[in-house]
Write a protein that holds these residues in place. Sequence first.
Motif, short mmCIF file in Angstrom:
data_model
loop_
_atom_site.label_atom_id
_atom_site.label_comp_id
_atom_site.label_asym_id
_atom_site.label_seq_id
_atom_site.Cartn_x
_atom_site.Cartn_y
_atom_site.Cartn_z
N ALA A 14 14.34 -1.31 6.06
CA ALA A 14 14.19 -1.47 4.62
C ALA A 14 14.25 -0.10 3.94
N GLU A 15 14.85 -0.08 2.77
CA GLU A 15 14.92 1.14 1.97
C GLU A 15 13.92 1.02 0.84
N PHE A 16 13.19 2.09 0.57
CA PHE A 16 12.24 2.07 -0.54
C PHE A 16 12.26 3.41 -1.26
N GLN A 17 11.77 3.38 -2.49
CA GLN A 17 11.68 4.58 -3.30
C GLN A 17 10.39 4.50 -4.11
N VAL A 18 9.66 5.59 -4.17
CA VAL A 18 8.40 5.62 -4.92
C VAL A 18 8.73 5.58 -6.40
N ALA A 19 8.28 4.52 -7.08
CA ALA A 19 8.53 4.38 -8.51
C ALA A 19 7.42 5.01 -9.33
N ASP A 20 6.18 4.87 -8.89
CA ASP A 20 5.04 5.43 -9.61
C ASP A 20 4.19 6.23 -8.62
N PRO A 21 4.32 7.56 -8.61
CA PRO A 21 3.58 8.37 -7.65
C PRO A 21 2.06 8.24 -7.80
N ASN A 22 1.59 8.03 -9.01
CA ASN A 22 0.16 7.87 -9.24
C ASN A 22 -0.39 6.68 -8.47
N VAL A 23 0.28 5.55 -8.56
CA VAL A 23 -0.17 4.35 -7.85
C VAL A 23 -0.01 4.53 -6.35
N ALA A 24 1.11 5.11 -5.92
CA ALA A 24 1.37 5.28 -4.48
C ALA A 24 0.32 6.14 -3.81
N VAL A 25 -0.09 7.22 -4.44
CA VAL A 25 -1.02 8.16 -3.81
C VAL A 25 -2.47 7.82 -4.10
N ASN A 26 -2.79 7.48 -5.34
CA ASN A 26 -4.19 7.29 -5.72
C ASN A 26 -4.74 5.90 -5.45
N LYS A 27 -3.90 4.91 -5.30
CA LYS A 27 -4.37 3.54 -5.08
C LYS A 27 -4.27 3.10 -3.63
N ASN A 28 -3.63 3.91 -2.76
CA ASN A 28 -3.48 3.60 -1.34
C ASN A 28 -3.90 4.80 -0.52
N ALA A 29 -4.52 4.54 0.63
CA ALA A 29 -4.86 5.64 1.53
C ALA A 29 -3.58 6.22 2.14
N ASN A 30 -2.64 5.34 2.52
CA ASN A 30 -1.37 5.75 3.09
C ASN A 30 -0.32 4.72 2.70
N PHE A 31 0.43 4.99 1.63
CA PHE A 31 1.35 3.97 1.10
C PHE A 31 2.47 3.63 2.07
N GLN A 32 2.90 4.57 2.92
CA GLN A 32 3.97 4.27 3.88
C GLN A 32 3.48 3.32 4.97
N ASN A 33 2.26 3.51 5.43
CA ASN A 33 1.68 2.61 6.41
C ASN A 33 1.45 1.22 5.80
N SER A 34 1.01 1.18 4.55
CA SER A 34 0.82 -0.10 3.85
C SER A 34 2.13 -0.85 3.71
N LEU A 35 3.19 -0.13 3.38
CA LEU A 35 4.51 -0.76 3.25
C LEU A 35 4.97 -1.32 4.59
N TYR A 36 4.79 -0.56 5.67
CA TYR A 36 5.18 -1.00 7.01
C TYR A 36 4.46 -2.29 7.38
N LEU A 37 3.16 -2.34 7.18
CA LEU A 37 2.39 -3.54 7.53
C LEU A 37 2.76 -4.73 6.64
N THR A 38 3.01 -4.48 5.36
CA THR A 38 3.42 -5.55 4.45
C THR A 38 4.76 -6.15 4.87
N LEU A 39 5.72 -5.29 5.24
CA LEU A 39 7.01 -5.79 5.72
C LEU A 39 6.87 -6.58 7.01
N GLN A 40 6.04 -6.09 7.92
CA GLN A 40 5.82 -6.76 9.19
C GLN A 40 5.23 -8.16 8.96
N MET A 41 4.25 -8.27 8.09
CA MET A 41 3.64 -9.57 7.79
C MET A 41 4.62 -10.50 7.07
N ALA A 42 5.44 -9.94 6.18
CA ALA A 42 6.42 -10.76 5.45
C ALA A 42 7.46 -11.36 6.40
N VAL A 43 7.93 -10.57 7.36
CA VAL A 43 8.91 -11.09 8.33
C VAL A 43 8.29 -12.22 9.14
#
Length: 143
Positions: free
Chosen positions: A92-121
């Motif tokens: 999957a390709e992704f791009q950070v649209a809002d850095p504030n949300v990506a960094v301040n609302k998640n401990a690790n946004f890349q790990n969160s994205l990985y787990l979300t994709l895994q659960m979605a599949v």
Amino acid sequence: MVELLWVVVLVAVLLLVAVKVVPIKRVIVYEYQKGLKYSRGRYAATLNAGQYWIFSIFSSIVPVDIRPQFVTIQGQDVLSADGVTLKISLAAEFQVADPNVAVNKNANFQNSLYLTLQMAVREIVGKRRLTLLSRIAPDLVPG
């Protein structure tokens, strides 16, 4: 005249001491980044590309890469609705649209994205029957 010279020397020394004591730092945010400015530990602003001068005692700038990035999920064994195990890989390709949300609302946004994709599949394939998959994507079904 000598008194004026002493005043100029004193002012020059005071300026040099002030420059050394007050820690002003130059930060460059590159074109492919956004900068998150924190003032006294709190989020203050999102900065675009450019050069910034900050008082490093009170403020800091954290750069966030906003270029498109890829995440790959290697061979996951997933059960279909009728109990058949499929091995699925995902890119999957992704791009950070809002850095504030990506960094301040998640401990690790890349790990969160990985787990979300895994659960979605797993959720998507788990709801499908193998006969339905053979009509949608015949190359996925063996034999």
